[in-house]
Design a protein around this motif. Structure first.
Motif, PDB file in Angstrom:
ATOM      1  N   VAL A 145       0.832  -1.205   0.000  1.00  0.00           N
ATOM      2  CA  VAL A 145       0.000   0.000   0.000  1.00  0.00           C
ATOM      3  C   VAL A 145       0.869   1.259   0.000  1.00  0.00           C
ATOM      4  O   VAL A 145       0.564   2.246  -0.673  1.00  0.00           O
ATOM      5  CB  VAL A 145      -0.960  -0.018   1.204  1.00  0.00           C
ATOM      6  N   LYS A 146       1.975   1.220   0.723  1.00  0.00           N
ATOM      7  CA  LYS A 146       2.875   2.374   0.750  1.00  0.00           C
ATOM      8  C   LYS A 146       3.434   2.669  -0.635  1.00  0.00           C
ATOM      9  O   LYS A 146       3.544   3.833  -1.038  1.00  0.00           O
ATOM     10  CB  LYS A 146       4.017   2.122   1.732  1.00  0.00           C
ATOM     11  N   LYS A 147       3.770   1.625  -1.389  1.00  0.00           N
ATOM     12  CA  LYS A 147       4.354   1.830  -2.712  1.00  0.00           C
ATOM     13  C   LYS A 147       3.311   2.191  -3.762  1.00  0.00           C
ATOM     14  O   LYS A 147       3.515   3.113  -4.550  1.00  0.00           O
ATOM     15  CB  LYS A 147       5.115   0.580  -3.166  1.00  0.00           C
ATOM     16  N   PHE A 148       2.185   1.476  -3.764  1.00  0.00           N
ATOM     17  CA  PHE A 148       1.239   1.622  -4.866  1.00  0.00           C
ATOM     18  C   PHE A 148      -0.016   2.405  -4.501  1.00  0.00           C
ATOM     19  O   PHE A 148      -0.810   2.740  -5.390  1.00  0.00           O
ATOM     20  CB  PHE A 148       0.834   0.235  -5.389  1.00  0.00           C
ATOM     21  N   GLY A 149      -0.210   2.688  -3.216  1.00  0.00           N
ATOM     22  CA  GLY A 149      -1.370   3.470  -2.797  1.00  0.00           C
ATOM     23  C   GLY A 149      -2.545   2.596  -2.404  1.00  0.00           C
ATOM     24  O   GLY A 149      -2.658   1.436  -2.799  1.00  0.00           O
ATOM     25  N   ALA A 150      -3.445   3.185  -1.614  1.00  0.00           N
ATOM     26  CA  ALA A 150      -4.594   2.452  -1.094  1.00  0.00           C
ATOM     27  C   ALA A 150      -5.556   2.035  -2.195  1.00  0.00           C
ATOM     28  O   ALA A 150      -6.363   1.119  -2.005  1.00  0.00           O
ATOM     29  CB  ALA A 150      -5.325   3.303  -0.054  1.00  0.00           C
TER      30      ALA A 150
END
Length: 407
Positions: A310-315
């Motif tokens: 989630v940190k890399k690609f977003g929620a």
């Protein structure tokens, strides 16, 4: 991340080290002489970036490949039997075409002679390329292939991460039986995935006391399932099962809502475990069942992986709650194998085949090509999370035994 295209191959190369050539050895944690000699580990794959496989491929697999390579390189590189070497991913768009998959892997393994390969998306693509992997001696840890036929082919370099149709269907029928289901209707795609799951489901039903009141197949690309859904609705089954690919899963769900077909149990897959199912169906996703095996509650490792993704690609691009976990577990196994065996592919294969592996999904062990370590499971959308609900020993939440009305 830098992208460049090799004019001789047409393959896109993703070198997952930002400004690697410009970085100082000290900044990367290597003495200058060691850093200068650290050749990259060249890892090739093909992945659907266009065409009908794209949704599954870009949710379940390629983001995980990119995240893994980035994490390994951020730690100084992949541990190759004690020596850290940067990863270079060499990849291309297979355009959701089996012939392109086969040609590309044949080139990667045969003439390009990459160090390792990562699998493509889907049962059909993996079925087509599995004999090549065996012929060239490249270990394949396939996270999105369901096929008993792949197991029966007895390919020593090919390993299937997902629970296969038999244990998945046995878990589903066991859940139905334990919750009073007497009648079921089945809809399935006439591709390998649907055919094998339908066959396994019929066998699992045989001694269950549950009657199949309707069973229909449909071709890939079908745009309207409402006639068969209306026919199924008229039979008033306790449960509906769809062995469907992501576009079909959404279509069957939307059209069931439109015609007011709302059985006590509504099960579809593949795609139900994807966050886009939740976002597409909204509150209507509540209570829908499907193939799922994990979520961030499954283990501390699963939570760490989920948070990093989630940190890399977003929620908005969360990992799916089924094959994404299998993809990451496959990468964990491959990382451990290379750390132990280096880049000797036969030694990697022997390590994978002969070891019980600790992963975010729990213990995984292979008998032949089959993962026999993780049981068949069923998951259900509950309040925004795809919870594992069956069997109870693996559940992250109790089963809701009556699907609410479509919203």
């Amino acid at each position: 991340m830098t992208d460049r295209r090799d004019p001789s191959t047409g393959l896109k190369r993703r070198t997952v080290v930002q400004a690697l050539a410009a970085a100082t050895p000290a900044a990367l944690g290597f003495p200058a002489i060691v850093r200068a000699q650290a050749a990259p580990v060249r890892i090739g794959y093909t992945m659907a970036r266009t065409g009908p496989w794209t949704t599954g491929a870009q949710v379940s697999q390629e983001p995980n490949y990119l995240l893994w390579a980035e994490q390994q390189n951020a730690a100084g590189g992949l541990n190759v039997k004690g020596a850290k070497r940067p990863i270079e991913l060499i990849s291309s768009d297979d355009r959701s075409d089996v012939e392109t998959v086969v040609r590309t892997y044949e080139k990667l393994m045969g003439s390009d002679k990459v160090d390792l390969v990562l699998p493509p998306w889907g049962s059909g693509a993996n079925f087509a390329v599995a004999p090549l992997a065996n012929r060239f001696g490249y270990p394949f840890l396939a996270p999105t292939a369901l096929s008993r036929r792949l197991i029966e082919m007895k390919l020593p370099y090919f390993f299937l991460m997902l629970q296969q149709p038999k244990p998945m269907c046995e878990a589903l029928v066991d859940m139905f039986k334990a919750n009073g289901v007497k009648t079921v209707a089945v809809l399935y795609t006439d591709e390998l995935f649907g055919l094998e799951n339908y066959a396994a489901f019929k066998v699992a039903l045989a001694s269950s006391g549950i009657s199949m009141v309707e069973d229909k197949s449909f071709p890939t690309g079908t745009k309207d399932l409402s006639p068969v859904l209306r026919s199924i609705k008229d039979k008033n089954p306790d449960a509906f099962v769809g062995f469907t690919y992501p576009p079909d899963t959404i279509l069957a769900s939307r059209q069931s809502k439109e015609i007011g077909f709302n059985p006590k149990f509504f099960y579809t897959s593949v795609g139900t475990a994807f966050p886009f199912y939740r976002s597409t169906m909204g509150a209507g996703a509540e209570g829908v069942l499907g193939m799922g095996s994990w979520n961030s509650k499954t283990s501390p490792g699963a939570k760490a992986y989920f948070d990093a993704h989630v940190k890399k690609f977003g929620a908005q691009k969360e990992p799916d709650r089924w094959a994404s976990g299998a993809t990451w577990a496959a990468l964990e196994i491959l990382t451990a194998a290379v750390g132990k065996a280096g880049l000797d592919r036969k030694a990697i294969r022997d390590y994978v085949a002969g070891t019980e592996h600790s992963t975010i999904l729990g213990k995984i062990k292979f008998v032949g090509s089959e993962n026999v370590g993780t049981p068949g499971t069923v998951s259900q959308w509950q309040k925004g999370e795809f919870e594992v609900v069956w069997p109870k020993a693996n559940a992250t939440a109790p089963l809701n035994p009556a699907k609410p009305a479509w919203v």
